[in-house]
Design an enzyme around this catalytic site. Structure first.
Site, PDB file in Angstrom:
ATOM      1  N   ASP A   1      -6.838 -42.155  -8.705  1.00 50.99           N
ATOM      2  CA  ASP A   1      -7.978 -43.039  -8.981  1.00 50.99           C
ATOM      3  C   ASP A   1      -7.846 -44.464  -8.438  1.00 50.99           C
ATOM      4  OD1 ASP A   1      -8.192 -40.866 -10.670  1.00 50.99           O
ATOM      5  OD2 ASP A   1      -7.943 -42.025 -12.508  1.00 50.99           O
TER       6      ASP A   1
ATOM      7  N   TRP B   1      -1.871 -45.590 -16.627  1.00 49.16           N
ATOM      8  CA  TRP B   1      -3.040 -44.854 -16.145  1.00 49.16           C
ATOM      9  C   TRP B   1      -4.178 -45.818 -15.818  1.00 49.16           C
ATOM     10  CZ3 TRP B   1      -3.872 -39.473 -18.892  1.00 49.16           C
ATOM     11  CH2 TRP B   1      -2.768 -38.649 -18.605  1.00 49.16           C
ATOM     12  N   SER B   2      -5.356 -45.245 -15.564  1.00 48.80           N
ATOM     13  CA  SER B   2      -6.442 -46.012 -14.938  1.00 48.80           C
ATOM     14  C   SER B   2      -6.992 -47.144 -15.794  1.00 48.80           C
ATOM     15  CB  SER B   2      -7.575 -45.069 -14.545  1.00 48.80           C
ATOM     16  OG  SER B   2      -7.166 -44.359 -13.410  1.00 48.80           O
TER      17      SER B   2
HETATM   18  N1  DQQ Z   1      -6.591 -40.055 -13.859  1.00 52.20           N
HETATM   19  C1  DQQ Z   1      -7.696 -39.575 -14.643  1.00 52.20           C
HETATM   20  C2  DQQ Z   1      -7.906 -40.658 -15.648  1.00 52.20           C
HETATM   21  C3  DQQ Z   1      -6.527 -41.092 -15.960  1.00 52.20           C
HETATM   22  C4  DQQ Z   1      -5.843 -41.027 -14.640  1.00 52.20           C
HETATM   23  C5  DQQ Z   1      -8.891 -39.315 -13.782  1.00 52.20           C
HETATM   24  C6  DQQ Z   1      -4.416 -40.622 -14.680  1.00 52.20           C
HETATM   25  O1  DQQ Z   1      -8.608 -40.234 -16.781  1.00 52.20           O
HETATM   26  O2  DQQ Z   1      -6.453 -42.389 -16.509  1.00 52.20           O
HETATM   27  O3  DQQ Z   1      -8.563 -38.783 -12.540  1.00 52.20           O
HETATM   28  O4  DQQ Z   1      -3.881 -40.577 -13.395  1.00 52.20           O
END
Ligand code: DQQ
Length: 543
Positions: free
Chosen positions: A22, A83-84
């Site tokens: 992401d 994470w994102s």
């Molecule tokens: N990728 C997901 C998100 C998460 C992240 C979406 C983890 O929900 O935060 O591709 O790599």
């Protein structure tokens, strides 16, 4: 002869090696563009427990330099992964990141980090205060699904807001948290969005205001006022990005959709891209007063480990609201023109006769920007649409393909074609009759994209909203970059991104054609193709 590049792209964003997914926290600050992304610094697979935030900077959104990871999983509140999330510049000029931490117990929580030295033009160092997590997981969240904070926006009451997706009692929702100081956050009782019951998990939300319909400029995330429409984009777990235009109420922190008939399941909202693209995120580019969209484009052949890298970002797109006030228009940012080298084209009004092809020769077409307008002199041959396809353009695309003869179309481009044409990716249109009107299908057909067996070669399809009887022409722009084909139909009203892995690329050059396999002639009233230079992207690509 072009360089095979091991499938690596020439002007799409990639780290020098390993895995990315992401886009996170895109930002324009002090004359510099910052781009962060989900990065596994240990290998070319999604790193369970090891994700960091990679960080690159750019002066033009085209050429990028890696400045080292912004966040690594080093604290109890993110020990199993950063994470994102998003980035926001606080009053006084200090950038802050809000991101999801996978804590020492593998619980999802939201954390904050601040730029250590806001005067550093590269914003290399980020510090995580001890008060993290700033949003612990609420008791009513199920399935450990609580993540992906949006960019924060400032309300007229002086409080910050941020959206966080959460599975609340089994329902995919977007929660709003408010804060006066960016450290203490309080959840609003009403969610901004709650899906229908069968949608438990959402990811990567984006909520942003838009200039009036038809105006191409963008607005800062905190812009408000009478008449301002917002876009709510949600990513449907492991599937697709969908969005809806509506009204955001900045007192109640609620959102009312402009198309209530589409319901509460984001899977029935408008699709951002009809191909292979996920987890998009936009930001306001104050330098050019526009909103720019980033999005992850995953591999589609499982070959990442062998190549030593996996995942690219779609080329940044300027986005704005179409005149109908409901649809987004997407267009590659104009900086792509700085990469244009050699231009070739077809002569005005070149006719592509039924069953014919015209080669567009003279450039290295494996990294190219192609713009075409197809004129349809005669609609009489249009086939009747079986109504069973009305809700399933992808199924129709798969059924029709590009190689079979049709009535009006298939016509369009054959890209990344081998000399013997055995390998090619077809981007095309086909016009059908339906209910006394005409319906235009746009497709990207990957079934012949590669001789390789055992890789995913789908067909993508979407119906366009063009009045082809009146217009008599359809436009197409396609960006080609070794293993990605990004297409913009009808001036960017329908987008389709595809990953392809032609075998011939390792040893030979690719060709480009305009084609018409319909029964009637089609005129190409414009076709310009530019060879694009290789951008400087994180020093990678020296294979
Ligand atoms: N990728 C997901 C998100 C998460 C992240 C979406 C983890 O929900 O935060 O591709 O790599």
């Amino acid at each position: 002869l072009e360089h095979p590049r091991n499938g690596r792209t020439a002007y799409h964003f990639q780290p020098a090696k390993f895995w990315q997914n992401d886009p996170n926290g895109p930002l324009y600050h002090n004359g510099m563009y910052h781009f962060f992304y989900q990065y596994n610094p240990h290998g070319a697979t999604w790193g369970d427990g090891t994700l960091s935030w990679g960080h690159s900077v750019s002066g033009d959104l085209v050429n990028w330099a890696d400045v080292g990871n912004a966040l690594d999983p080093t604290s109890p509140f993110d020990a199993n992964g950063c994470w994102s999330g998003s980035a926001t510049v606080l009053p006084g000029g200090r950038p802050a990141i809000l991101y999801t931490g996978i804590d020492a117990n593998r619980v999802q929580v939201q954390n904050v980090a601040f730029a250590k030295n806001p005067a550093d033009p590269l914003l290399r160092e980020w510090e995580k205060p001890d008060c993290n997590p700033v949003m612990p997981m609420p008791a009513d969240v199920t399935g450990n699904n609580f993540r992906d904070p949006t960019e924060a926006w400032l309300g007229r009451d002086g409080l910050w807001r941020v959206g966080v997706v959460a599975e609340v009692g089994g329902v995919g929702s977007l929660l709003v948290y408010r804060s006066a100081d960016f450290l203490r956050w309080e959840r609003n009782a009403a969610p901004l969005h709650a899906s229908s019951r069968d949608v438990p998990v959402l990811e990567c939300p984006d909520l942003f205001p838009m200039a009036p319909p038809g105006a191409a400029e963008g607005l800062d995330v905190s812009a408000s006022g009478a008449g301002v429409l917002h876009v709510l984009k949600l990513t449907d777990f492991a599937k697709e990005d969908h969005y809806m235009v509506g009204r955001y109420d900045d007192v109640e922190d609620t959102f009312v959709s402009a198309e209530p008939e589409r319901g509460d399941d984001p899977g029935n909202w408008r699709r951002l891209d009809h191909g292979h693209l996920y987890a998009s995120k936009s930001f306001y580019d104050a330098r050019k007063k526009r909103r720019v969209l980033w999005a992850w484009v995953d591999e589609n052949d499982g070959g990442g480990v062998a190549r030593g890298w996996a995942g690219i970002q779609a080329f940044p797109r300027a986005i704005w609201l179409d005149a109908d006030g409901k649809r987004l228009v997407q267009w590659p940012i104009e900086e792509i023109e700085t990469l244009r080298r050699k231009r070739v084209g077809l002569q005005w009004a070149t006719e592509v006769e039924a069953g014919g092809r015209k080669e567009v020769a003279g450039i290295v077409s494996s990294q190219a920007d192609v713009q075409a307008v197809f004129e349809i002199p005669n609609l009489e041959e249009a086939e009747t649409l079986d109504p069973k396809w009305l809700q399933d353009p992808k199924g129709l695309a798969a059924e029709m393909g590009a190689s079979g003869r049709g009535g009006v179309g298939p016509f369009g481009l054959l890209v990344l074609a081998s000399g013997d044409l055995e390998e090619h990716t077809a981007v095309f249109f086909r016009v059908f009759k339906h209910d006394g009107k005409f319906k235009v299908l746009m497709c990207t057909d990957l079934t012949r994209s590669s001789r390789k067996e055992g890789i995913n070669k789908p067909s993508y399809g979407a119906f366009l909203d063009v009045d082809v009887e009146k217009e008599r022409s359809i436009s197409l722009r396609t960006l080609i970059d070794h293993t990605v084909v990004e297409s913009f139909g009808d001036g960017g009203r329908a987008c389709m991104t595809a990953r392809v892995y032609p075998e011939h690329a390792a040893t030979g050059s690719s060709r480009l054609y305009a084609f018409n396999y319909g029964a009637g002639a089609v005129k190409v009233s414009k076709l310009e193709a530019w060879e694009l230079a290789t951008a400087a992207v994180n020093g990678g690509g020296h294979f």
